[in-house]
Design an enzyme around this catalytic site. Structure first.
Site, PDB file in Angstrom:
ATOM      1  N   HIS A 146       2.727  -6.101   3.673  1.00 11.90           N
ATOM      2  CA  HIS A 146       2.236  -7.415   3.273  1.00 11.90           C
ATOM      3  C   HIS A 146       2.092  -7.417   1.740  1.00 11.90           C
ATOM      4  CE1 HIS A 146       0.055 -11.118   5.027  1.00 11.90           C
ATOM      5  NE2 HIS A 146       0.184 -11.345   3.728  1.00 11.90           N
ATOM      6  N   ASN A 190       5.796  -9.121   6.337  1.00 12.09           N
ATOM      7  CA  ASN A 190       5.180 -10.435   6.305  1.00 12.09           C
ATOM      8  C   ASN A 190       5.900 -11.323   5.303  1.00 12.09           C
ATOM      9  OD1 ASN A 190       2.841 -12.419   6.615  1.00 12.09           O
ATOM     10  ND2 ASN A 190       2.917 -12.106   4.405  1.00 12.09           N
ATOM     11  N   TYR A 333       2.483 -23.617   8.014  1.00 11.28           N
ATOM     12  CA  TYR A 333       1.371 -24.382   7.432  1.00 11.28           C
ATOM     13  C   TYR A 333       1.700 -25.842   7.170  1.00 11.28           C
ATOM     14  CZ  TYR A 333      -0.924 -19.904   6.220  1.00 11.28           C
ATOM     15  OH  TYR A 333      -1.526 -18.675   6.253  1.00 11.28           O
ATOM     16  N   GLU A 448      -6.632 -15.053  -2.786  1.00 19.32           N
ATOM     17  CA  GLU A 448      -5.451 -15.842  -2.445  1.00 19.32           C
ATOM     18  C   GLU A 448      -4.351 -15.657  -3.511  1.00 19.32           C
ATOM     19  OE1 GLU A 448      -4.447 -17.133   0.218  1.00 19.32           O
ATOM     20  OE2 GLU A 448      -2.822 -18.384  -0.492  1.00 19.32           O
ATOM     21  N   TRP A 449      -3.917 -14.394  -3.692  1.00 18.70           N
ATOM     22  CA  TRP A 449      -2.798 -14.059  -4.582  1.00 18.70           C
ATOM     23  C   TRP A 449      -2.956 -14.707  -5.960  1.00 18.70           C
ATOM     24  CZ3 TRP A 449      -1.242 -10.023  -2.184  1.00 18.70           C
ATOM     25  CH2 TRP A 449      -1.171  -9.995  -0.807  1.00 18.70           C
TER      26      TRP A 449
END
Ligand SMILES: *[C@@H]1O[C@H](CO)[C@@H](O)[C@H](O)[C@H]1NC(C)=O
Ligand SMILES: *[C@@H]1O[C@H](CO)[C@@H](O)[C@H](O)[C@H]1NC(C)=O
Ligand SMILES: *[C@@H]1O[C@H](CO)[C@@H](O)[C@H](O)[C@H]1NC(C)=O
Length: 492
Positions: A146, A190, A333, A448-449
């Site tokens: 991931h 991922n 999403y 969140e990155w």
């Protein structure tokens, strides 16, 4: 069994009843043994970035460099799940989750990326986490990759270097060996689309390459697809006979709705470049979608390249890649409107190669994440597209969720989002899709990155100002508990 007369009686009374009483809300019941879970990823929740011998990975480097993430935030501590995993498992237990999707930090167990650097303490963390999960009747679903590549492997080219395949195989072998007696569900990668586009083309994610958007993404994907197939075969031959588990891959896809009825070819092409890039080789024929092969060849020739910028697989490689997944993991999403758009021929880019333009319907509600519009019917279309295009595989929804900025406990909008997407997933099952489970992103508010802590997707709030990182259930966590208890929801 009711008597034969009862249906007749009901038939006579029903029209009458519906005029006297509010319409009975139908109940969306899910199949028996349907899996309900939540997901996280190592770099986004674990913290402990240099604890117990962990090596440096590309996200450690990227965040510490500064200039890439909102407020230069890092995952150094994040949710501190490395130390608080027992508490996390209790949160899962209290809402009755059947599975938990987490990822393994490669550099925690192989600090320099290679098997020679094996770090027992790092592996012990995952053994403990898995024991805690199974001890609480929660099925562990482990993602091998991931996005947090060990930095030394990045220094040798990362996913651009074909030697990554055997490093990934060594890493997977160690994970299967050490955890495979208890972990029966595995994901190799991922969202490889993001690995190869956002990280190697756009430069938004680590390692942040943006200078070769017309070649690096394709080279990355080529090695990544082979690495996936290699690890699936490794499991299939060496571990499946004793471990009896399943190995899949998780692909992310936005639904691509033709902007006008005459734009279906453009929308299909867009789906090919996002989903088919990986799904066509793995689930169809070992090769890239024809629209990609044609587009990139045409553009490359016009740009004076000697051969297509899209690499080719040999027929042996195609045979090796085709059929290497035991289920279809999908992260979904949002939705986009797509139409044809002829790009200027000199643009050498994965995006320009597609000759499409993507827009949004202004009436779609937007989340805190600028890319995330709430379009619940896209879920039903995506699942049916997978059913029809990829041979009706078992589908596991491995992520779906929505963000805000505040992380407020009163998150009605999140309940509304999940409920409406789950309703469309229920309809897809009635359509014939073999959906085996649903995984909400995310268990916790987390890193969140590139957006740091500014966007929150959790069904639990985490106080990032407090060194103890206390968690609190949001309203959506209680709503999930009811959903899982009833294995479904009333139609709204
Ligand atoms: C983030 O780091 C970069 C590079 O060191 C620096 O130029 C910038 O001012 C920093 N931004 C903030 C908000 O601290
Ligand atoms: C590819 O990886 C190998 C093995 O790690 C290394 O020897 C080689 O230098 C790398 N190639 C490039 C171009 O970095
Ligand atoms: C496609 O349909 C739209 C809307 O009906 C129309 O404006 C456009 O001219 C059509 N494009 C083509 C290429 O036919």
């Amino acid at each position: 069994m009711p008597s034969a007369r009862l249906p007749l009686l009901l038939a006579l009374l029903l029209p009458f009843a519906s005029t006297c009483f509010p319409k009975q809300r139908r109940f969306q019941k899910f199949p028996e043994n349907f899996l309900w879970g939540t997901a996280t990823a190592s770099y986004q929740v674990e913290g402990a970035w240099n604890a117990d011998g962990k090596g440096v990975n590309v996200w450690d480097t990227f965040t510490h460099e500064g200039g890439h993430v909102v407020n230069n935030e890092t995952g150094d501590v994040a949710c501190d799940s490395y130390h608080k995993y027992k508490e996390d498992v209790q949160l899962m237990k209290s809402i009755g989750l059947s599975h938990y999707r987490f990822s393994i930090s490669w550099s925690r167990i192989l600090p320099d990326g290679t098997a020679a650097s094996y770090n027992e303490k790092g592996m012990q963390y995952y053994r403990d986490l898995v024991d805690e999960l199974t001890g609480n009747n929660i099925i562990p679903l482990a993602t091998l990759y991931h996005w947090d590549l060990p930095q030394p492997l990045q220094d040798a080219g990362g996913w651009l270097n074909e030697s990554i395949i055997s490093y990934f195989e060594d890493y997977a072998r160690i994970c299967f060996q050490e955890l495979g007696s208890k972990v029966k569900l595995w994901l190799t990668h991922n969202e490889p689309f993001e690995t190869c586009w956002s990280a190697y083309g756009l430069g938004e994610d680590a390692p942040g390459y943006s200078d070769h958007p017309g070649t690096y993404p394709y080279q990355c994907a080529h090695n990544l697809i082979k690495s996936h197939a290699t690890v699936w075969h490794l499991y299939n031959i060496r571990y499946r006979p004793s471990h009896h588990g399943k190995v899949g891959i998780t692909l992310n896809v936005e639904w691509k709705e033709p902007k006008y009825a005459n734009q279906t070819a453009a929308a299909d092409r867009s789906l090919d470049f996002m989903l088919g890039w990986f799904a066509n080789p793995i689930y169809v024929n070992g090769n890239y979608p024809q629209s990609m092969i044609d587009q990139v060849a045409m553009k490359s020739a016009a740009q004076g390249f000697k051969e297509s910028r899209l690499p080719t697989f040999t027929s042996d490689e195609m045979n090796y890649i085709r059929g290497t997944s035991d289920f279809f993991g999908v992260n979904h999403y949002t939705t986009r409107l797509v139409e044809h758009h002829q790009n200027s021929p000199e643009l050498v880019s994965f995006v320009a190669d597609q000759d499409t333009l993507e827009t949004f319907d202004p009436t779609w509600p937007r989340a805190a994440s600028l890319w995330l519009y709430e379009v619940p019917w896209g879920m039903r279309k995506v699942l049916n597209y997978i059913r029809v295009t990829y041979g009706n595989p078992d589908i596991l929804v491995t992520e779906n969720g929505v963000s805000d900025h505040s992380g407020s406990l009163n998150d009605q909008f999140r309940i509304q989002y999940h409920s409406s997407y789950i309703a469309n997933m229920h309809q897809a099952i009635q359509d014939g899709c073999k959906v085996i489970g649903y995984t909400a992103w995310s268990l916790l508010d987390n890193f969140e990155w590139a957006l740091g802590y500014s966007e929150k997707f959790g069904i639990h709030q985490v106080n990032f100002m407090d060194p103890a990182r206390p968690r609190k259930a949001k309203m959506s966590a209680g709503w999930f508990r009811e959903l899982i208890k009833n294995n479904g929801q009333a139609e709204s």
